[in-house]
Each structure stands twice: as C-alpha cells, then as structure tokens.
Design an enzyme around this catalytic site. Structure first.
Site, PDB file in Angstrom:
ATOM      1  CB  CYS A   1      -2.902 -53.315  -9.406  1.00  0.00           C
ATOM      2  SG  CYS A   1      -4.406 -53.242  -8.424  1.00  0.00           S
TER       3      CYS A   1
ATOM      4  CB  CYS B   1       8.232 -48.540  -9.488  1.00  0.00           C
ATOM      5  SG  CYS B   1       7.314 -48.819 -10.993  1.00  0.00           S
TER       6      CYS B   1
END
Lengths: 394, 282
Positions: free
Chosen positions: B35, B105
């Site tokens: 990913c 993130c």
C-alpha cells in the site's frame, strides 16, 4: 549550494550558447515575423534559420517542422489530426507506458467513441511487436508509440514499428520528447508521420517544442486562427523560444557522440556503483535498449519520496516512481505495466544525466546514497526478514 | 514539490523515537508494503496506565515518518484515556498542518495508536483489522475507517475521503460505494455511530434524497459551473429523476449535454444515489 542536477528527463538547464542566441530576441529584436517591415522581417529570418537547423538535426525538410508550445501540444495535435483526417476510422493503438500527454488523451478519446488498444510491456519494459501487429485493424486511424520511455529510458524499435504500421496504410505518431538529443534519430530512413519533441528536454527553455509532419501526411490544425506556420498552427510565434530551440537542436546533434560515450559511462558507473553498494537494489528496464543518460533503480523496503527528500539535503536532484511524490496514491503506471512488484515500485528512483554532469557529481551520489537508504531502512518495519506478500489487489 | 511545514521537515530529518522496543506493552501495526505506507507503533505503559515510552517504525514518505515521530512525542506521559482522545487532526495540528493529499498519513498514525490501545486491552495486534465492510480493495480501507474520517474531519467529497483515507485512490471501483457512504453520513442518516459490520446502507427516503440533491447542486455543482461562466437551476426532483434548467454560458453551449451527463449526473450519482438521472427542462 549548486545542485547536483540528475533530473534531466524532467527538464534541463538552458545551454549558455542557447541563452546567448535567444536573449537578443527577447530584447531588441521584438518584431513580429509576420509584419511587413524589415524590423519584423529580420526576426522572420531568425525563425527560418531555426526551422532549418531543426530540420537539419532530424534529417527532414524545413517545411515539415511546425513549432509548438510543448510536447503535449505536439502529441495532442498529431493524434487528433490523424483521427480527423480519417473520420471513418475509430480505432487507435498506443502503449500502457506512454506519457500522460498521450495516455490521458487516449482515455479522453475513449469517452468520445474512439476504441483504444493499449499494448502492454514485459518485465523489461519491452513491447511485443507481434502483439502490435495483431492489434492493427481495418479501422485503425493512428498508432502512437513513444520513442523512449521517460521513467526507465527504455528505447522502442521505432523504425521497425513505423515500417510495420505504414505498410498497412495507418498513420504513425511517435512521442520522441525523451529521445531527441540523446540518441541519433534520422527521419530520412524512418516512415514516421508525426514526431514530437520538446525544447526544455534538450537544453532549450520551457514553452517551445516542435511537431514534425511528413510531407504528404494529411494534417488538420489544432489551434485555429492566424496563418502562422503556414496555417497549421495559429498564434504569434514564440520567437525567442524558437530561436533557442534551433540552436539547441544544433548543439544536440553535435553532442550526440559525447552523450553516448562520456555521459553513458557516467550513468553506467552510477548504476553499477549503487547496485553493488546497496543490497536489494535492482535496475528497472531493458539494459540492452536504453537511453544513455537514464537509470531507474528500485530500492526495496523504502519509499521514494523519503529518499528524494534526504537526497535533497545533499543537493542531489532526482525523481521517483513513488506514488507519494505525485498527487496520486498509486506508484508509476510505467513500473506497474512492467509488473515491477509494489515492494520495489514505491522505492524506485530515476537518475537522468546530461552533458553537464561531472565525475565529481557522480562520486557524491555514490558516496551519499548508501547512507540514505540505510537510514530509511533502519526506520522501516520491513526488511529482508519480514518480506511480506503484497496484500493489495490493485 | 510538497509544501511541508518546518515542523514536518524537522520530524522527518530528525525523527524522534525511531526504532523498535523489545519489551513493549502494546504494539499497533497498520498498512503494508504494497500500500505504500506502514507504521508499527510500540508503547511502554506503567501500572498506573501512563504511557512512559513510545517508539515507531515507519515505511513511507516524509509526512508518514513525521506523523509517526510527532505522535510518539505526543503520547509520552499521557494516560491511556488521554491517548484514546488523540485524533488524526491533533497529529496534523502538531505538525503545523499537512498538505491535504497527505492527510492519510495522520490518519495512519491514529489507526496505529488505536491498534496499539486495542492490543493493550487484550486484542490481537494484527495489521488490517477486518472491522466493517471492506470498501477499497486496493488500499484495504473499510467503511468504519471511512465513516470515522468523514465525521471527525467534516469531509464532504470523494476526493477528500481519498486524501484522508486513501480509499478510492486506486482502481476507482469503489467510488460509487464511497459516494453512498458519504451520502449517508451527510444526510445524517448515519449520525449515530454505526456498529462495525452493520450490513448494507439504508436506502434514502425521498425527503433525504431531495435535501441532498439540493445541497450538492448548491454547494458543489453550481459554484463549479459558475467558474466557467455557466449556471443551472433546479426545476424539479421526481423520485430519482432530477430536472434542471441551464443558465448563463451553458445555454446553447454545445458541450452542455456533456456537462449534464459527465459532470452533473455523475456527481449526483457519486454523492447521492447511483440511479439518479438528470434531464434538462424543455
């Protein structure tokens, strides 16, 4: 800090010789080449000279050159021209590894009723010419295959492909933006209908390019308006850019030997040095048919953007096939088409050299890169021991 | 180049608490190599339930590393109850903000923390907890994660969901499903947190659909058209058929048919109901 610029497939430094020729055209020689006075006419003469230099460098006639604003304009113009000239033909063939200038246009054309065949590549980034031949149909209007790939530097056998396509009476377009100036190209012995190049990839400034249209190939203009470029591309000429491109083409031909000996040797030294010094690093792309200035190397277990930002702290400029450097979330479509595993694709770095690259610069990269990779791998939860299978299905 | 704040750059170049912890009391792991980013978070927790130490290992870009680093700093000295309250917004804020495309993130940090806290509570520390319905197969994102990101960050569009969760950033097959989830969350039909794995979405009532169509047209479609000098007026909503009248530069524009199909209808299908059709009033 003077950058160590190894991102020449993205853009290049304007050559000092080019700058010197173009500056007066930005300054005192501001006339319009179309004007009926000798002040404008003198600029027209400079444009004519640039056209001759460009044609000379490509081995074609000056009237076969149309100056454009960029590579994307050239690609769009060529493909749309071929389709418009053959309205009854509703099929085109291209590859999965083209630049977005072609790929996004092809996707757009699909929504407008054009059927598109996208040719795949093997693990080395090579096309299957039998597959290409089999894809040609009665209603194929145009085949568009890039000369050299921007990410891996893999060079396709364009003379062979062009001959195969032309033999079937189908128009052939090649995006040669990455190839011109790096490998010898002669349109004399190549039945290409449309060839596209961009100035800023060969040490001319941004904002200028050229489209070659073979004499006799039907042409439909993209920009309609004035009579410039013999009615084939409207818009007042970017005269400083065109003059610059002419000079840059001349320099490119003169420097093609250096590119394929000295620059190639620097690239090879960089590549072998990095692969030898860093474990779990592999080179992407067919080593037998590659641009002399490009290397794409995948570093396992680390992510490309992080590598680039650490390299940046040493003034080293490169680029990455990682998803994180673009707005998208997926790694490079080129590396995916080649079947490069995700575990490698995310950590792929492209170094692209130029005639200005020095031995000392390569030394610096060879010195700093192992530490950069080591530092990021130390931080990574993955390593050779925990090599996990990709769980994503994309 | 991304515009990272000085704090992001500092945490990337000088990461705090990077490394493993052999005697961790809790470990949380999210993401995978495939990913493109992954985070393993280690916590040391004392008898009073206070986090005394935190470490991380991250595979990812600069903002993923910075998010992990700043999270470990935030966690030290916090009680478990305080740690539980840390959201992805807090992580992004501590970094002085992140580019919107990089917000996932900060979400990864929060999810690793979640996983670690669950691990401490006795649940297994497995990556990719199959909690809820798997919506995005490319990046392994569930509806539970998407709904949480929508609620906690006030997301309203597919693009934002992708920025925050990565869902929909791959093949695009799940765009329709994300649109439905957005519609449910925006219409308030799912205002109460849903139990994980709670089956198929409830169909919209007529009233909810009308409200949502009006909202999307007013807040998203018309401003976009106005940017191009055009506009449209909502004439009627009849079941799943939306009737509009074109205004401004759209009138007589040869591309207006495409605008209706490619943009207006597509957008309404994504955000409200996949079966919506848009017609021009005659």
């Amino acid at each position: 800090m003077q950058p160590i610029y190894l991102d020449n497939n993205a853009t290049t430094k304007v050559a000092p010789e080019v700058l010197e020729e173009m500056l007066p055209v930005l300054g005192e020689f501001y006339g319009n080449p179309s004007s009926m006075h000798s002040f404008g006419g003198s600029v027209g003469a400079l444009v004519k000279k640039a056209r001759e230099r460009t044609a000379q460098a490509l081995g074609c006639r000056p009237e076969e050159i149309i100056f454009t604003s960029c590579g994307s304009e050239g690609d769009n113009t060529a493909i749309l021209s071929a389709l418009r000239a053959n309205p009854e033909k509703r099929h085109m063939v291209t590859t999965r590894v083209e630049h977005p200038a072609v790929l996004s246009l092809a996707k757009h054309l699909e929504t407008r009723g054009i059927a598109v065949t996208y040719l795949g590549v093997d693990a080395s980034g090579r096309l299957d010419l039998d597959e290409l031949r089999a894809s040609l149909r009665k209603d194929t209007a145009v085949v568009s295959v890039m000369y050299a790939n921007n990410e891996t530097g893999v060079v396709f056998p364009i003379p062979e492909i062009a001959a195969m396509v032309r033999e079937r009476g189908i128009a052939f377009h090649t995006d040669a933006v990455q190839a011109v100036g790096k490998i010898p190209i002669s349109l004399k012995d190549m039945p290409v209908d449309y060839l596209v190049l961009s100035g800023h990839k060969l040490h001319a400034p941004k904002g200028v390019g050229a489209l070659y249209v073979r004499r006799g190939t039907p042409f439909r203009p993209f920009l309609i308006g004035g009579h410039q470029e013999r009615g084939r591309r409207a818009g007042t000429e970017n005269t400083p850019g065109i003059v610059a491109l002419g000079k840059a083409m001349e320099l490119a031909v003169a420097g093609i030997g250096d590119e394929n000996t000295r620059v190639k040797a620097l690239r090879d030294r960089l590549e072998t040095g990095l692969v030898a010094a860093i474990p779990d690093a592999i080179v992407n792309g067919d080593p037998a048919s590659r641009l002399p200035n490009t290397t794409s190397i995948a570093f396992k277990y680390v992510e490309g953007e992080a590598i680039l930002l650490l390299l940046d702290t040493f003034g080293i400029c490169a680029s990455s096939g990682s998803a994180c450097t673009s707005g998208s979330l997926e790694p490079s479509h080129v590396l995916r088409a080649m079947g490069v595993p995700f575990t490698f694709a995310h950590g792929s770095i492209r170094f692209s050299l130029s005639r200005y690259t020095t031995d000392a610069e390569i030394d610096t990269v060879l010195r700093e890169m192992p530490g950069v990779i080591k530092r990021l791998r130390k931080m990574s939860p993955f390593s050779a021991a925990t090599d996990e299978k990709p769980s994503c299905t994309c | 180049m991304w515009e990272y704040t000085d704090t992001v750059r500092d945490h990337f170049l000088n990461p705090r608490n990077a490394g493993t912890m052999d005697d961790a009391d809790a470990v949380g792991e999210v993401g995978s190599l495939a990913c493109g980013d992954a985070l393993k978070l280690f916590l040391k927790i004392d008898d009073a339930g206070v986090i005394t130490d935190a470490k991380f290992q991250t595979f990812g870009c600069a903002s993923a590393i910075a998010s992990s680093s700043v999270l470990t700093e935030m966690l030290k000295g916090k009680t478990l109850a305080e740690a539980k309250k840390i959201s992805n917004k807090d992580i992004a804020k501590a970094l002085g903000g992140l580019p919107k495309e990089k917000m996932h993130c900060s979400v990864m940090g929060q999810e690793a923390l979640d996983a670690a806290l669950k691990n401490f509570a006795g649940e297994a520390a497995v990556a990719h907890e199959p909690e809820g319905e798997l919506v995005c197969k490319c990046f392994g994102v569930t509806d539970v994660q998407i709904r949480r990101a929508i609620r906690e960050n006030g997301l309203t569009t597919l693009e934002e969901v992708t920025d925050f969760t990565k869902a929909g950033g791959g093949c695009g097959d799940c765009h329709e499903r994300i649109g439905q989830i957005l519609a449910e969350e925006l219409s308030g039909a799912a205002a109460a947190p849903k139990a994980p794995g709670d089956g198929a979405p409830k169909p919209l009532t007529n009233l909810e659909r009308m409200r949502l169509v009006t909202k999307v047209i007013d807040e998203e479609i018309r401003p976009a058209l106005k940017n191009d000098g055009g506009d449209l007026e909502l004439v009627d909503i009849d079941g799943r058929q939306v009737i509009v009248s074109l205004r401004g530069a759209c009138v007589g524009c040869p591309a207006s048919k495409l605008t209706l199909a490619d943009f207006v209808e597509k957008r309404l299908r994504e955000t409200v109901d996949p079966e919506i059709t848009v017609k021009e009033a005659r």
